[in-house]
Design an enzyme around this catalytic site. Structure first.
Site, PDB file in Angstrom:
ATOM      1  N   TYR A 474       0.809  -1.228   0.000  1.00 21.62           N
ATOM      2  CA  TYR A 474       0.000   0.000   0.000  1.00 21.62           C
ATOM      3  C   TYR A 474       0.838   1.272   0.000  1.00 21.62           C
ATOM      4  O   TYR A 474       0.526   2.226   0.703  1.00 21.62           O
ATOM      5  CB  TYR A 474      -0.988   0.006   1.179  1.00 21.62           C
ATOM      6  CG  TYR A 474      -1.507  -1.364   1.536  1.00 21.62           C
ATOM      7  CD1 TYR A 474      -2.291  -2.087   0.628  1.00 21.62           C
ATOM      8  CD2 TYR A 474      -1.196  -1.964   2.744  1.00 21.62           C
ATOM      9  CE1 TYR A 474      -2.750  -3.361   0.935  1.00 21.62           C
ATOM     10  CE2 TYR A 474      -1.649  -3.237   3.060  1.00 21.62           C
ATOM     11  CZ  TYR A 474      -2.425  -3.929   2.145  1.00 21.62           C
ATOM     12  OH  TYR A 474      -2.864  -5.200   2.446  1.00 21.62           O
ATOM     13  N   HIS A 475       1.893   1.306  -0.825  1.00 24.41           N
ATOM     14  CA  HIS A 475       2.804   2.449  -0.844  1.00 24.41           C
ATOM     15  C   HIS A 475       3.025   3.003  -2.251  1.00 24.41           C
ATOM     16  O   HIS A 475       4.171   3.153  -2.688  1.00 24.41           O
ATOM     17  CB  HIS A 475       4.164   2.042  -0.249  1.00 24.41           C
ATOM     18  CG  HIS A 475       4.106   1.582   1.164  1.00 24.41           C
ATOM     19  ND1 HIS A 475       5.077   0.770   1.729  1.00 24.41           N
ATOM     20  CD2 HIS A 475       3.194   1.827   2.148  1.00 24.41           C
ATOM     21  CE1 HIS A 475       4.760   0.535   2.984  1.00 24.41           C
ATOM     22  NE2 HIS A 475       3.622   1.156   3.261  1.00 24.41           N
ATOM     23  N   PRO A 476       1.980   3.343  -3.006  1.00 21.39           N
ATOM     24  CA  PRO A 476       2.197   3.890  -4.355  1.00 21.39           C
ATOM     25  C   PRO A 476       2.786   5.299  -4.298  1.00 21.39           C
ATOM     26  O   PRO A 476       2.393   6.121  -3.464  1.00 21.39           O
ATOM     27  CB  PRO A 476       0.791   3.894  -4.958  1.00 21.39           C
ATOM     28  CG  PRO A 476      -0.126   4.033  -3.779  1.00 21.39           C
ATOM     29  CD  PRO A 476       0.545   3.256  -2.673  1.00 21.39           C
TER      30      PRO A 476
END
Length: 539
Positions: A474-476
């Protein structure tokens, strides 16, 4: 569409699009002192949901469309054609209101690399000031940490299973550390969390709510941004939808996009700033052909080990009966600690898959519970799990609008594992994590390996497990990348190239993905951006 009459929502000095991690910081800092009027547009609602403020509530928010965009990627060719779920916050606080609360800044080397790429003012020493200014660490202030900042940072409770994991990692050669956010990241230990007194400390709690009493700050919730109005090379307003009505808010000084790695580039694209071929295909007039808008997308991919525990001491065991659930609730109500305050990583580790590397290239998250995937019910048996992710992937993806309609879901292509280095690093990281999970200190708790499973004994079998099960952390980032090269979208002052009065200030501007969880860095970006903007206003 361009000529449709719009309801006027007023004029402000600054208009901020997105009340997420960076946007809340900007709203607070730009409105402080009362000199400037500020409007904030947030597509989601107020952050009143109980589960937002209970730390473990992230499990309840994982697939809640009211506060979560619930994106997913296009089929990923290196992951057996699977679509990978991409939760993002759509609520005051943005993803800081639904994330796993882990407080990690990244490595000093990350920010030195940013500076070496031509981004003056973004070195490790430059950004340390903003990390410290933001941080209200329960341990107090020192030369690396802040003690009285708005963002609460706390220590978790301990647990015997987590202690056994830490001891297992020590057995496998990692040093124990109390601080992953100091001068050296490598090691194993407990994660600190963005919480205060047993409650989540989102960016909305830390920054936005304290500022909302100010007369010069106005927050529009449930306001879906359509596009930025550009006139004679300058950004002058933002068109948005609220309650079925199309409105416009005007900016006397600047518009700052803080809508995240998916929101900020797609707003630019709908505004006529992006790849010309893409914009033309959707009937959008091309104001500037900017191939970098929506490109260079990066993310952390994770693979996991799941273990059946020998003892009924995991969170799984606490949720099998109503009595157990009541006990969990009472523990939190009476002590503001315990299981319901646990982050999506209770402890973790950073290590190098190759001794020749200057700094860790993988991260581990350990959790004393287990599930098939985050947001699902916990397993009916005692279980725990750990995930490993590559910190600096070489694979690059894109985010593209699929329509000129702001309500249309964008196309997200991560291209996970498209680089050989990424495949090799994930495999090496999973093998070392597996060795930790099988190490002597964890053996008293080790009943059986559920994933990858005892039959996964070869590199090919482990790689097949990664392709079948790996998912995002969850780190775009990096879709409006900062830099000095022709494809960079913003300069080191976060100004969108070729347009006056328009900036981007969120994780989209990262030149490269930081080596760790991204929320702390997003808040740092908001802090630094506010100083840059205010300094330019005085100039």
């Amino acid at each position: 569409m361009q000529g449709t009459e719009l309801d006027d929502a007023g004029a402000f000095d600054f208009v901020i699009v997105g009340a997420g991690s960076a946007g809340c910081v900007l709203a607070n800092r730009l409105s402080a002192g009362g000199l400037h009027s500020v409007a904030v547009l947030e597509a989601g609602p107020e952050d009143r949901d109980f589960w937002i403020h209970l730390p473990l509530g992230y499990a309840k928010l994982f697939r809640n469309p009211r506060v979560n965009w619930m994106f997913e990627t296009a089929p990923e060719s290196e992951l057996n054609g699977r679509r990978v779920y991409q939760p993002r916050g759509k609520v005051l606080g943005g993803s800081s209101s639904i994330n796993g609360l882990v407080y990690i800044r990244g490595q000093r080397e990350d920010f030195e690399h940013w500076r070496q790429l031509g981004n003056s003012g973004w070195s490790a020493d430059d950004v340390l000031h903003y990390f410290r200014r933001a941080e209200g660490n329960i341990r107090g202030a020192d030369d690396q940490h802040g003690g009285d900042g708005p963002l609460g940072v706390s220590d978790p409770h301990t647990h015997e299973l987590t202690e056994a994991f830490i001891a297992a990692a020590e057995h496998e050669g990692l040093p124990r550390t109390r601080d992953f956010n100091g001068l050296v990241q490598e090691g194993v230990g407990y994660f600190q969390t963005t919480s205060r007194n047993g409650r989540r400390c989102s960016a909305a709690v830390a920054y936005l709510h304290p500022a909302r009493k100010r007369q010069n700050l106005k927050v529009f919730t449930d306001a879906l941004t359509d596009r930025v109005i550009l006139s004679d090379g300058r950004a002058t307003g933002v068109v948005f939808r609220r309650g079925g009505i199309r409105q416009v808010v005007h900016a006397r000084r600047e518009i700052i996009l803080a809508a995240g790695a998916y929101g900020s580039p797609t707003i630019l694209q709908r505004s006529g700033l992006g790849p010309a071929e893409l914009l033309s295909s959707h009937g959008i007039p091309v104001i500037h052909d900017m191939p970098g808008v929506g490109s260079d997308l990066q993310d952390h991919l994770q693979a996991r080990c799941v273990v059946r525990c020998t003892k009924p001491i995991t969170l799984n065991d606490m949720t099998t009966s109503m009595i157990g659930k009541v006990r969990l609730g009472l523990e939190w109500l009476l002590t503001r600690s315990g299981w319901l305050t646990i982050a999506a990583g209770h402890a973790g580790a950073f290590f190098r898959t190759d001794a020749r590397l200057a700094s860790p290239d993988v991260q581990v998250h350990f959790i004393p519970f287990s599930t098939d995937k985050m947001g699902d019910s916990l397993h009916p048996f005692p279980g725990f799990m750990a995930h490993v992710c590559q910190l600096r992937p070489e694979s690059r993806g894109t985010v593209r609008i699929t329509s000129s309609d702001p309500g249309a879901v964008p196309e997200i292509r991560m291209n996970y594992l498209s680089a050989e280095t990424d495949r090799a690093t994930m495999l090496a990281g999973l093998k070392r994590l597996r060795a930790i999970m099988h190490a002597p200190p964890l053996r008293p708790y080790f009943a059986a390996e559920v994933e990858p499973g005892p039959d996964a004994v070869t590199d090919d079998a482990l790689m097949a497990h990664i392709r079948a099960k790996a998912s995002t952390v969850y780190h775009p980032t990096s879709t409006c990348r900062m830099g000095s090269d022709p494809r960079a979208v913003v300069d080191s002052g976060l100004r969108v190239r070729g347009v006056d009065g328009l900036r981007v200030a969120d994780c989209a501007i990262m030149p490269t993905l930081v080596s760790g969880n991204t929320n702390a860095a997003a808040i740092m970006i908001g802090e630094k951006a506010s100083d840059i903007i205010l300094a330019d206003t005085k100039a």
